[in-house]
Design an enzyme around this catalytic site. Structure first.
Site, PDB file in Angstrom:
ATOM      1  N   TYR A  22       0.841  -1.204   0.000  1.00 32.53           N
ATOM      2  CA  TYR A  22       0.000   0.000   0.000  1.00 32.53           C
ATOM      3  C   TYR A  22       0.871   1.247   0.000  1.00 32.53           C
ATOM      4  O   TYR A  22       0.636   2.195  -0.757  1.00 32.53           O
ATOM      5  CB  TYR A  22      -0.914   0.019   1.234  1.00 32.53           C
ATOM      6  CG  TYR A  22      -1.872  -1.136   1.299  1.00 32.53           C
ATOM      7  CD1 TYR A  22      -3.049  -1.126   0.566  1.00 32.53           C
ATOM      8  CD2 TYR A  22      -1.611  -2.239   2.104  1.00 32.53           C
ATOM      9  CE1 TYR A  22      -3.941  -2.191   0.627  1.00 32.53           C
ATOM     10  CE2 TYR A  22      -2.493  -3.306   2.168  1.00 32.53           C
ATOM     11  CZ  TYR A  22      -3.650  -3.281   1.431  1.00 32.53           C
ATOM     12  OH  TYR A  22      -4.530  -4.328   1.485  1.00 32.53           O
ATOM     13  N   ASN A  45     -12.856  -1.070  -4.982  1.00 31.78           N
ATOM     14  CA  ASN A  45     -12.516  -1.462  -6.358  1.00 31.78           C
ATOM     15  C   ASN A  45     -13.782  -1.788  -7.162  1.00 31.78           C
ATOM     16  O   ASN A  45     -14.468  -2.762  -6.864  1.00 31.78           O
ATOM     17  CB  ASN A  45     -11.584  -2.670  -6.296  1.00 31.78           C
ATOM     18  CG  ASN A  45     -11.108  -3.153  -7.639  1.00 31.78           C
ATOM     19  OD1 ASN A  45     -11.593  -2.734  -8.684  1.00 31.78           O
ATOM     20  ND2 ASN A  45     -10.159  -4.054  -7.612  1.00 31.78           N
ATOM     21  N   CYS A  53      -6.453  -6.035  -7.275  1.00 30.04           N
ATOM     22  CA  CYS A  53      -6.140  -5.575  -5.925  1.00 30.04           C
ATOM     23  C   CYS A  53      -5.577  -6.700  -5.038  1.00 30.04           C
ATOM     24  O   CYS A  53      -4.950  -6.423  -4.024  1.00 30.04           O
ATOM     25  CB  CYS A  53      -7.342  -4.917  -5.280  1.00 30.04           C
ATOM     26  SG  CYS A  53      -8.778  -5.972  -5.131  1.00 30.04           S
ATOM     27  N   HIS A  54      -5.757  -7.944  -5.447  1.00 28.46           N
ATOM     28  CA  HIS A  54      -5.191  -9.049  -4.670  1.00 28.46           C
ATOM     29  C   HIS A  54      -3.665  -9.019  -4.683  1.00 28.46           C
ATOM     30  O   HIS A  54      -3.036  -9.673  -3.857  1.00 28.46           O
ATOM     31  CB  HIS A  54      -5.703 -10.400  -5.192  1.00 28.46           C
ATOM     32  CG  HIS A  54      -5.272 -10.715  -6.575  1.00 28.46           C
ATOM     33  ND1 HIS A  54      -5.875 -10.162  -7.693  1.00 28.46           N
ATOM     34  CD2 HIS A  54      -4.276 -11.518  -7.034  1.00 28.46           C
ATOM     35  CE1 HIS A  54      -5.266 -10.632  -8.782  1.00 28.46           C
ATOM     36  NE2 HIS A  54      -4.303 -11.457  -8.410  1.00 28.46           N
ATOM     37  N   GLU A  82      -0.979 -17.237  -9.510  1.00 28.46           N
ATOM     38  CA  GLU A  82      -0.074 -16.410 -10.308  1.00 28.46           C
ATOM     39  C   GLU A  82       1.390 -16.689  -9.962  1.00 28.46           C
ATOM     40  O   GLU A  82       2.285 -15.993 -10.422  1.00 28.46           O
ATOM     41  CB  GLU A  82      -0.385 -14.928 -10.079  1.00 28.46           C
ATOM     42  CG  GLU A  82      -1.769 -14.551 -10.545  1.00 28.46           C
ATOM     43  CD  GLU A  82      -2.072 -13.077 -10.370  1.00 28.46           C
ATOM     44  OE1 GLU A  82      -1.300 -12.350  -9.706  1.00 28.46           O
ATOM     45  OE2 GLU A  82      -3.099 -12.639 -10.919  1.00 28.46           O
TER      46      GLU A  82
END
Length: 103
Positions: A22, A45, A53-54, A82
């Site tokens: 952040y 979001n 945002c993850h 990912e």
């Protein structure tokens, strides 16, 4: 462009397999004291499929305990898909996975 829209643009630039904090996003936006506002933006979001945002974690690599889209277990699963691993305490190794932005 609003602050939230600027946050979303930066977050969309985080590549798969990487995370950002952040505070890192706040610094990119020249608002180094606005990490909490970054969190508010991500909680609101409007398009989570488009704005990943993850891929945003706290300054220690910790996942959000109240991840807006299902809790930290969901966030951990999305990151794992990912290629980003987190430990049993839901913490990502920032030395290994932190995005070194060129924004």
């Amino acid at each position: 462009m609003s602050f939230f829209e600027n946050v979303y643009e930066v977050v969309k630039a985080i590549p798969k397999g990487k995370v950002a904090t952040y505070g890192q996003i706040a610094r990119i936006l020249n608002a180094p004291r606005a990490s909490r506002a970054v969190g508010y933006a991500l909680h609101a979001n409007p398009t989570p499929v488009v704005i990943p945002c993850h891929r945003v974690v706290n300054r220690h690599g910790g996942l959000a305990p109240s991840f807006a889209f299902g809790g930290r277990e969901v966030q951990a699963d999305m990151l794992a898909k990912e290629g980003v691993a987190c430990d049993e305490n839901f913490v990502v190794d920032l030395d290994k996975y932190q995005w070194r932005e060129e924004f």
